[in-house]
Design an enzyme around this catalytic site. Sequence first.
Site, short mmCIF file in Angstrom:
data_model
loop_
_atom_site.label_atom_id
_atom_site.label_comp_id
_atom_site.label_asym_id
_atom_site.label_seq_id
_atom_site.Cartn_x
_atom_site.Cartn_y
_atom_site.Cartn_z
N GLU A 159 1.45 4.41 -0.29
CA GLU A 159 1.34 3.33 -1.28
C GLU A 159 0.45 3.64 -2.49
O GLU A 159 -0.45 2.87 -2.81
CB GLU A 159 0.85 2.05 -0.58
CG GLU A 159 1.77 1.65 0.56
CD GLU A 159 1.31 0.39 1.29
OE1 GLU A 159 0.20 -0.08 1.04
OE2 GLU A 159 2.09 -0.11 2.11
N GLU A 264 9.77 1.98 7.95
CA GLU A 264 9.14 0.76 8.47
C GLU A 264 10.12 -0.41 8.39
O GLU A 264 9.78 -1.51 7.95
CB GLU A 264 7.85 0.43 7.68
CG GLU A 264 6.87 1.59 7.62
CD GLU A 264 5.53 1.26 7.00
OE1 GLU A 264 5.22 0.06 6.82
OE2 GLU A 264 4.78 2.19 6.67
C1 GLA Z 1 2.39 -1.09 5.44
C2 GLA Z 1 1.76 0.10 6.15
C3 GLA Z 1 1.91 0.00 7.63
C4 GLA Z 1 1.71 -1.39 8.14
C5 GLA Z 1 2.66 -2.30 7.44
C6 GLA Z 1 2.61 -3.69 7.94
O1 GLA Z 1 3.68 -1.01 5.19
O2 GLA Z 1 2.27 1.33 5.73
O3 GLA Z 1 0.97 0.84 8.23
O4 GLA Z 1 0.39 -1.77 7.95
O5 GLA Z 1 2.27 -2.29 6.09
O6 GLA Z 1 1.86 -3.89 9.03
#
Ligand code: GLA
Length: 389
Positions: A159, A264
């Site tokens: 991020e 994710e």
């Molecule tokens: C982000 C992070 C993850 C997690 C998610 C939600 O996407 O990369 O590690 O914390 O948020 O929990």
Amino acid sequence: MRNMRCAAVCVAVCALAVAGFADGEGKSLKDAFKGRFFVGAAVNPRVYRNASSPEARLAAREFNTITAENDMKPQSLQPVEGKFRWDAADRFVAFGETNGMKVVGHCLVWHQQTPDWFFRSDDGGPVTREKALERMLAHISAVVGRYKGRVKGWDVVNEAFDDGGRLRRTPWMRAIGPDYIEHAFRYAHAADPEAELYYNDFNMFAPGKRAAVVRLVRRLKEAGVKIDGVGMQSHVALNRPNLADYEASIVAFAAEGVKVMITELDVSVLPAAWGLSAEVSRSHDYDEKFNPWKNGVLPDEMQQRLARRYEELFRIYLKHADSIDRVTFWGVADGMSWLNNFPVRGRTDYPLLFDRSLRPKPCAAAVLRLAEAASGDATGQKKSDQSNK
Ligand code: GLA
């Protein structure tokens, strides 16, 4: 009363819809997509502290790659400078190995779930660039070094960009400057030259962020820095993002010669009271009207909408299976999802393929049906060098 009857009917309908592969019958997700991409989940101690628990058995049956949901984040591994806590991460890695899974490490450099001490000098002021680099090196060397050869890939930086493509003013960025990303990748490569290294971010469909990540990959490659993959987190919802934008990002990253990872994945079915952003650092107060299905039963109509959304996503993944290395869900089953508490605490969301009783939902059936249909389609077959997936 009427609601309860509806709920009972819905449970029966849903159970029928998934009959045939519940409780270990039928094809698993990992087998259904074999030869195309790995299928994985983020896991937490409920999964890996007891190998015979239902959660552990479900994960072992369905997935061939795992990511640590929290136990490899800087805050978990090095809460105090120089004092590492390895227990949970060790168990996570061992669980993956025992089950023959590709183990993914998440994450080395991020601005969240990272203790403040990384960015503070001894006198409490801001850390110097040199000290921040030293600490980054020490952290990455210790963590990647410990799991050398066992963790096959790392989310090195998480991020770093905003949706417009500008570098976020994170503590790492403020302390070191824009080259902090390159340093992180170099340190990770030095600690385990064989490990795959990834850049990971949310809202990757955003054109500005897409362009920034493409530029990052090019810049790293030109500088001779190893980067193997780009992770598209994919915390999505029933009506966002626009899938044409999302697909365009898969195509753009693949064109840079890196593996594309869906890292994710989850699909929130709840109203997005806070607008369209999936910014994960903003939380909101609880409000009943934003928690419409709080008894743990999702009405059939919503189950079907969720199934259709998952179908749309997996159609895209299958279409680009040559570029996509893995599809990882952010959690194993609905009851364990972070979305139950974020961005609003105490809601009941239904974002994954398995319900709160660990039973496959209609969306799981839909995804498996797509895989079946694709396996009859010779043009969808991957090259033989990828058949280990
Ligand atoms: C982000 C992070 C993850 C997690 C998610 C939600 O996407 O990369 O590690 O914390 O948020 O929990």
